[in-house]
Design a protein around this motif. Structure first.
Motif, short mmCIF file in Angstrom:
data_model
loop_
_atom_site.label_atom_id
_atom_site.label_comp_id
_atom_site.label_asym_id
_atom_site.label_seq_id
_atom_site.Cartn_x
_atom_site.Cartn_y
_atom_site.Cartn_z
N GLU A 89 0.80 -1.23 0.00
CA GLU A 89 0.00 0.00 0.00
C GLU A 89 0.83 1.27 0.00
N VAL A 142 -5.97 2.07 -6.46
CA VAL A 142 -5.94 1.11 -5.35
C VAL A 142 -7.08 0.11 -5.53
N TRP A 163 -9.08 -3.20 -3.16
CA TRP A 163 -9.25 -3.80 -1.84
C TRP A 163 -10.53 -4.63 -1.88
N THR A 191 0.81 6.50 1.23
CA THR A 191 0.24 5.25 1.71
C THR A 191 -1.25 5.28 1.43
N ALA A 192 -1.75 4.20 0.83
CA ALA A 192 -3.16 4.16 0.42
C ALA A 192 -4.12 4.41 1.59
N SER A 193 -3.87 3.79 2.74
CA SER A 193 -4.80 3.96 3.85
C SER A 193 -4.79 5.39 4.39
N PRO A 213 -5.49 -2.45 1.66
CA PRO A 213 -5.52 -2.10 0.24
C PRO A 213 -4.20 -2.46 -0.45
#
Length: 156
Positions: A49, A64, A66, A90-92, A104
Motif C-alpha cells: 500500500e 488502489v 481492496w 500510503t493508500a490507507s 488495500p
C-alpha cells in the motif's frame, strides 16, 4: 511488518518502468527492472500500500484495489496531490475515508507535469505495481476462509 503479516524485505521494494507517452501507447511495463528513472521522475512501490515518488509532478493519481467485508472488490483512482522532490504515499492515509476490510493494494500511479484536469490514462508518467499479482495472492491466501472476489477477472 507489512499488511500481510510478514516482514517486508528489500526485495519487496521494486521500481518499475515509467510510461512517458501521455497515455497514448499502452505497452507493457518492464517489471524486471530494478530502477527506472524517466524525465526525472521515479516511482518505487514499497510494499502493498505504499509508493515513493521522486521528482516534480503537479498532480498524482493513485489507483488502489481492496475487498470489503463481504469479499467484494473495490477500486479507486483519485488524485493525491503534487510531488516536489520526494513523497511517500500510503493508500490507507490517502483514502482515510474508505474502509478497507482486506487490502488495500496500490495497483498503479499516474503523474501529471502540468496543471489542469488529471484524467486517468492521460498522465505524463505512469507505473503499474510490478508485484501486484503477488500481493493479491497473499491477501487471498491469508483470508482463504473468505471468498474474495477476483479483482481483475480475465476477459479472454
Amino acid at each position: 511488518m507489512s499488511t500481510f503479516g510478514r516482514r517486508e524485505t528489500t526485495a519487496d521494494r521494486r521500481v518499475c518502468q515509467l510510461r512517458t507517452d501521455g497515455g497514448q501507447n499502452r505497452a507493457e511495463t518492464d517489471s524486471t527492472r530494478q530502477k527506472t528513472e524517466t524525465d526525472g521522475v521515479t516511482i518505487a512501490f514499497e510494499g502493498p500500500e505504499t509508493v515513493r515518488i521522486s521528482g516534480n509532478l503537479e498532480d498524482v493519481l493513485l489507483a488502489v484495489c481492496w475487498w470489503d467485508e463481504s469479499g467484494l472488490v473495490g477500486t479507486i483512482t483519485e488524485p493525491v496531490g503534487s510531488v516536489d522532490g520526494d513523497r511517500t504515499v500510503t493508500a490507507s492515509s490517502a483514502f482515510s475515508d474508505v474502509e478497507f476490510a482486506y487490502g488495500p493494494i496500490v495497483t498503479g500511479v499516474e503523474g501529471f507535469r502540468d496543471p489542469g484536469p488529471s484524467v486517468p490514462g492521460t498522465g505524463d508518467v505512469s507505473a503499474v505495481n510490478p508485484t501486484l499479482e503477488a500481493y493479491i495472492e497473499a491477501v487471498r491466501e491469508r483470508h482463504a476462509a473468505i471468498d474474495l472476489e477476483e479483482p481483475f477477472p480475465n476477459t479472454d
